[in-house]
Design a protein around this motif. Structure first.
Motif, PDB file in Angstrom:
ATOM      1  N   UNK A 154     -27.368   5.464 -39.096  1.00 43.68           N
ATOM      2  CA  UNK A 154     -27.355   6.823 -39.663  1.00 43.68           C
ATOM      3  C   UNK A 154     -27.894   7.858 -38.682  1.00 43.68           C
ATOM      4  N   UNK A 155     -28.032   7.473 -37.420  1.00 48.60           N
ATOM      5  CA  UNK A 155     -28.566   8.396 -36.410  1.00 48.60           C
ATOM      6  C   UNK A 155     -27.483   8.738 -35.385  1.00 48.60           C
ATOM      7  N   UNK A 156     -27.759   8.512 -34.118  1.00 50.94           N
ATOM      8  CA  UNK A 156     -26.831   8.871 -33.044  1.00 50.94           C
ATOM      9  C   UNK A 156     -25.489   8.162 -33.211  1.00 50.94           C
ATOM     10  N   UNK A 157     -25.524   6.951 -33.685  1.00 48.40           N
ATOM     11  CA  UNK A 157     -24.298   6.190 -33.914  1.00 48.40           C
ATOM     12  C   UNK A 157     -23.370   6.923 -34.879  1.00 48.40           C
ATOM     13  N   UNK A 158     -23.894   7.421 -35.966  1.00 48.19           N
ATOM     14  CA  UNK A 158     -23.092   8.154 -36.955  1.00 48.19           C
ATOM     15  C   UNK A 158     -22.521   9.428 -36.352  1.00 48.19           C
ATOM     16  N   UNK A 159     -23.344  10.160 -35.610  1.00 49.31           N
ATOM     17  CA  UNK A 159     -22.864  11.418 -35.027  1.00 49.31           C
ATOM     18  C   UNK A 159     -21.817  11.184 -33.937  1.00 49.31           C
ATOM     19  N   UNK A 160     -21.717   9.935 -33.442  1.00 52.78           N
ATOM     20  CA  UNK A 160     -20.709   9.593 -32.442  1.00 52.78           C
ATOM     21  C   UNK A 160     -19.476   8.936 -33.053  1.00 52.78           C
ATOM     22  N   UNK A 161     -19.382   8.972 -34.377  1.00 52.77           N
ATOM     23  CA  UNK A 161     -18.200   8.442 -35.050  1.00 52.77           C
ATOM     24  C   UNK A 161     -18.354   7.046 -35.611  1.00 52.77           C
ATOM     25  N   UNK A 162     -19.564   6.507 -35.586  1.00 50.61           N
ATOM     26  CA  UNK A 162     -19.804   5.174 -36.133  1.00 50.61           C
ATOM     27  C   UNK A 162     -19.913   5.190 -37.649  1.00 50.61           C
ATOM     28  N   UNK A 163     -19.953   4.009 -38.231  1.00 50.05           N
ATOM     29  CA  UNK A 163     -20.036   3.845 -39.670  1.00 50.05           C
ATOM     30  C   UNK A 163     -21.480   3.857 -40.147  1.00 50.05           C
ATOM     31  N   UNK A 164     -21.678   4.269 -41.393  1.00 53.57           N
ATOM     32  CA  UNK A 164     -22.960   4.056 -42.046  1.00 53.57           C
ATOM     33  C   UNK A 164     -22.987   2.611 -42.513  1.00 53.57           C
ATOM     34  N   UNK A 165     -24.074   1.924 -42.225  1.00 58.47           N
ATOM     35  CA  UNK A 165     -24.212   0.534 -42.649  1.00 58.47           C
ATOM     36  C   UNK A 165     -25.478   0.415 -43.482  1.00 58.47           C
TER      37      UNK A 165
END
Length: 172
Positions: free
Chosen positions: A72-83
């Motif tokens: 829910x951090x940098x990963x999300x802002x880079x197009x990743x999924x919420x897990x």
């Protein structure tokens, strides 16, 4: 709230962490490990292996390897999924890849990930974890990432709700 936590009136939430190894040094990350570029005008090139199997070679601004906590951090802002934090997974998120077909992938948290930095057009790949930059990666350096045996325990108030936290954090 702190008084309640100290009095034992709380919910314990065990979270897995990543062990990120470069050379002979290892680092523990609650959120993510990543390979990224030092120079703003240069992409980096790298190969990714999962459990010894070649996944892909990328030219991109970087790669984020995140835990569910870090999703829910940098990963999300880079197009990743919420897990959800209870899902036993790791996500690999390319950052601004040169190929339009590049996309995030969720893998089991029992997997071992290896990223190999490749020389490319004077790029300078760096390694960081949980927003702490560690070092420039030399050509053919290897970043090994796997879930560590240790965990981190978060303490939440009794009324804590993951979905309410998401609503507040994301403005839903």
């Amino acid at each position: 709230i702190i008084k309640d936590l100290l009095a034992g009136d709380h919910i314990e939430d065990r979270r897995k962490v990543l062990k990120c190894t470069v050379g002979d040094k290892s680092y523990i990350a609650l959120n993510e490990c990543m390979v990224t570029k030092r120079r703003p005008t240069r992409m980096i090139r790298f190969e990714v292996f999962v459990d010894g199997h070649f996944l892909y070679e990328q030219t991109a601004d970087g790669l984020i390897i995140a835990t569910p906590t870090g999703s829910s951090a940098y990963s999300l802002s880079s197009g990743g999924q919420l897990i959800h934090p209870q899902v036993e997974a790791i996500t690999l998120v390319p950052v601004s890849p040169s190929r339009l077909t590049s996309c995030p992938i969720v893998i089991p948290d029992t997997s071992a990930v290896e990223v190999i930095a490749h020389p490319w057009k004077n790029s300078e790949p760096t390694f960081s974890y949980d927003a702490q930059e560690i070092s420039t990666l030399e050509p053919f350096s290897r970043l090994k990432v796997e879930v560590d045996k240790k965990t981190v325990t978060l303490l939440h108030p009794k009324h804590h709700d993951y979905y309410t936290t998401l609503q507040n954090k994301l403005g839903w």
